[in-house]
Design an enzyme around this catalytic site. Sequence first.
Site, PDB file in Angstrom:
ATOM      1  N   HIS A 332       0.869  -1.180   0.000  1.00 43.98           N
ATOM      2  CA  HIS A 332       0.000   0.000   0.000  1.00 43.98           C
ATOM      3  C   HIS A 332       0.901   1.224   0.000  1.00 43.98           C
ATOM      4  O   HIS A 332       1.833   1.296   0.790  1.00 43.98           O
ATOM      5  CB  HIS A 332      -0.891  -0.014   1.248  1.00 43.98           C
ATOM      6  CG  HIS A 332      -2.034   0.947   1.165  1.00 43.98           C
ATOM      7  ND1 HIS A 332      -1.861   2.304   1.180  1.00 43.98           N
ATOM      8  CD2 HIS A 332      -3.367   0.744   1.057  1.00 43.98           C
ATOM      9  CE1 HIS A 332      -3.051   2.899   1.089  1.00 43.98           C
ATOM     10  NE2 HIS A 332      -3.978   1.968   1.004  1.00 43.98           N
ATOM     11  N   ARG A 352      -6.360  10.302  -0.335  1.00 43.37           N
ATOM     12  CA  ARG A 352      -6.111  10.779  -1.704  1.00 43.37           C
ATOM     13  C   ARG A 352      -7.412  10.895  -2.490  1.00 43.37           C
ATOM     14  O   ARG A 352      -7.557  11.769  -3.337  1.00 43.37           O
ATOM     15  CB  ARG A 352      -5.105   9.861  -2.406  1.00 43.37           C
ATOM     16  CG  ARG A 352      -3.665  10.140  -1.985  1.00 43.37           C
ATOM     17  CD  ARG A 352      -2.685   9.136  -2.563  1.00 43.37           C
ATOM     18  NE  ARG A 352      -2.859   7.821  -1.950  1.00 43.37           N
ATOM     19  CZ  ARG A 352      -2.863   6.680  -2.608  1.00 43.37           C
ATOM     20  NH1 ARG A 352      -2.695   6.670  -3.900  1.00 43.37           N
ATOM     21  NH2 ARG A 352      -3.032   5.536  -1.965  1.00 43.37           N
TER      22      ARG A 352
END
Lengths: 568, 242
Positions: A332, A352
Site C-alpha cells: 500500500h 487521496r
Amino acid sequence: MKSFPGYPESMWPSLEMVEKTRPKRVERAKQGLKVMEPMTLEERDEVLSKYHPDYQPDARKEIRVGPNKGEKLTAKVVDLLESHARVKPNEVDLSDPDFDVDVLIIGGGGAGAQAAIWAMKEGAKNVLLATKLRIGDANSMMSQGGMQAAVNPHDSPVIHWLDIMGGGHFANKPELVKVLTSEAPFITKFLMELGVMWDRDETGHLQTKPGGGTSRRRMLSARDYTGAEIMRVLRDEVKNHPDVITVLEYSPAVELLTDEEGRVAGALLMQTETGEFIVVRAKSTVITTGGFGRLHIKGFPTTNHYGATADGVVLAYRVGAKLRDMDTVQFHPTGAVFPEQIWGFLITEKVRGLGGQPVNKNGELFVFPLEPRDVEAASFIRECARGLGVTTPTGRVGIWLDSPVIEELSGPGTIEKQLPAMLRQFHRFGIDIRKTPMLVYPTLHYQNGGIEINERTETNIPNLFVAGEASGGVHGKNRLMGNSVLDYNVFGRRAGIFAAQNAAKNNIGKKLTLKHVEKWEKELEEAGIKTKRISPILFPDYRNFEILKKHRKEFDPFIGFALTGWQE
Amino acid sequence: MAEQEVLNKEEERKPQAKMVPVFIMGQKYEVPEGSTILNAIEYAGYQLKKGVGCREGFCGACATVYRLPGDYKLRGGLACQTVVQPGMYLAQLPFTPAQKAIYDIDEVKPDITTFQKFYPEAFRCLGCNACSKVCPQELKVMDYIQAIMRGDLELAADLSFDCIMCGLCTMRCPAEMAQYNIALLARRLYGKYMMPKPEFLYKRIEDIEQGKFDKEFEEIMSLSPDELKKRYAERDINFKIT
C-alpha cells in the site's frame, strides 16, 4: 522558524516548504482532481520494473514441491509452503469427530461471515465457523476507505470491469471480475438491508469517491470505518442464528482432513491456549483465512491483522489445491512512517480520494495521486531513492501526504466527518492532520493471488471452497482499492451458497484421514528439502529473543507456550 | 536496490532507548520508553494468543485496564494505541462476557419499544458517565445511551458510530449494560429503516437483472489482449459526481 506540533524540529523546514507550495497545488486541484497527468502503460512498466519490490532479483524463487512445482513464487511464500506439517498423521486419532456438519468455514472475517449467513439461507442445517482469534478479528475489520460498486448513472459494471483488468495487468480471470462487478450493487443493497450505514446525502444518494486506478467515482464508504461497520454488522447477524451457525473462537485449523479418495472432508482444529485437538467432519469446507501480511515480505512492516499468516493457503496447497498469482505482493503506498509507534499502519487511500496529495521534501507533486497501488507505491520508493524523501529521527524515510489540502478543497470539518479514524490515530501522538501532513512510505498490504477459484468458488479439489483474500484470480497481479471489501462480500456469499448446495449431495466417504500429509512429507524428502520450519505458523512471533536467551546455553524458540513455526 | 533493504533493517536504526519499568499482570519488566503496551508485552517475552487483533486501533481486541503509580484511578485503553508510562500496572481484558440479544432484523421496529424489549437494562442508566470516561475512542457513550432512552436512534447511531466494541464501557457500568451491543442494534435499525433510500442503486440492480450490460460484457470480453489494452489506455477518466 515556524513550529509544527507533533513533529521534531529536524522536520520543520520541509513542512514549511509543503505549506509554501500548498496554495498553488490547491488552485490546481480546484480545476478537477487531475493535479498531474496519469502515467501511460509504458511509464507504469518502467517505474514498476525499477522500483517495485516484486521486481527485485531476489523477490521470487522456484517452488520444489506441490501442485505449482517449478513455478516462481514470492520467496517467503515458498519458504512457508516448503515446510513440515504441524501434526504427524500417526499421532492423531480421527475416528471420533467432535463435529459432523454440512459446512465448515475456516476463518472468521468478512468472507467467513458472509459464507455462514448464505450457507444457512441456502438450506445448510449445520454450519460451523472456526476462527483463530475472535470472529471479526480480521483484515476485513480494518479496511477504512471503502467498497467499490458502480452505482452512478455514468458508471457501469463494464467500466468497473475494465478498470480492474487494467489495474491487475490483465492477469485476472475475466469471468471472476464480471461476477465481482455485476454483483456489487446487489451486495451493497444486501448490506444496507442488514443495517450497514453507507454514507449517503439527504436524498439517499450514495456518496462516491475516486480511488487509485478507477476511472469513475465508485468508492462507497461508511466514514473511514467502512470495514469495521460491515464486519460488526455481519458478525452480529451471524450471532443472531445460533440454532444453525456455531462459532468456535481461538480454534484455528492446523490441517485439512480428506476421505479415502482424497476429497476434502473437514479439518483438524487446535485450541491455541490448551493445544486440544478438535476433529471436524464436514461435507463442504470453505477457506476464508485471509492473506499473508504478517510474513513481513522483504522486511516491510504491514497494515495487516495479527492473524494474517496465510494459513489457508498452506492447508489447501498441502491437499493439492492449485495457487495462482502468488508471485506478486501488494504494497500500500501510504503506510505511516512517523511517529515510530504507528510505523507501517494504514493511511487510507480515501485521503487521496478526497484530494490529499503526495509531495516530496520540497513540497512538490511528483506523481498523479490516484495511480493503481503498485504504480503509486513504486513512485514513492523512486522519489525517496532520488533523495527527495524526508528522514525521521529514527532514520526512516518517507514522503508527505498533504492532508490539509482536503479542507481547503471541501471546507472545514471535512476531515472530522470523513476521516475520523485517521484524525484520531494521529491526534493520539499530538499531530493534527487537518493542519499538518502525514509522512508515508509503502507498507505490506495485500495478497494479490491465492488459491485458484472459479465463479462458484470451487477449487480443483472436491468439497473445498475458497473466498476472500485467500483466493486467487479475482485481482490478477495487483488489486485496486475498494475491491477487497467487495471481493469478500461477493465471493463470501457465493462460497456459502455453493458450499451448501454441495453439502446436500453428501460427497464424502465415512473415514477421515491425513493421507495427504504423509504424501506431503514424502514429497519434501524426495525433493531434498531439509528444514525445521513448520506451517501453518498461526501467529507471528514478536518476542524479544535477547531477553529469552539470557542465561541459556542453548535456546529453543518453542520455549514456553509459543506457537512459533518460523524460526530456522 | 540496496537502499530499500537498508530502509527495512530494523536493528540498524533502533536508537538506544531508555528503559522504563512496567508491571504486566503483576510482574515487573523493563521495556523501552515510548513502546505501546502491546509492544511492551511482546518485548517482555510473551507471544500473545488472545488480547491482540488488528494492532492499529480498529478491532477492540486489546482492551487493557491500567493504573499509574500514586494514583487510585483505574484507566482503560487499547494496548496497541497506548504508550507505556513508568510504573504502569496493567491487565489485559481479552474477552467481555457481555449479553447480546438475539433478534430478527427484518422483524424488529426502529423505535424505543425494541430496546425496551431486548435491552431493558439500558433504561437503568445512572448517568454516572463512567462509560464515556473509559472509552478509548473518546465517544460520548452515556449520551448515546441517553439518546436511545429518548428513542432518538439517529443521534445514537451518529454518536456511537466510531465504536470498536472493545467492551471497556460494559466492564465499568454500574447499571451492568452492554452499551456497545445496544448501540450496534441502534445503528442497524437506523441504517436499515431510517436512512434515505438510494434510488440510483435500485435502478442499477434492475438494469443488471434485466441483462442491460450483457451485450457490452460479451463484446469487451471477446477482445484480443492487445485490443483490450488499447481500450484500457484510451478509457476516459471522469470524476464528476453524476
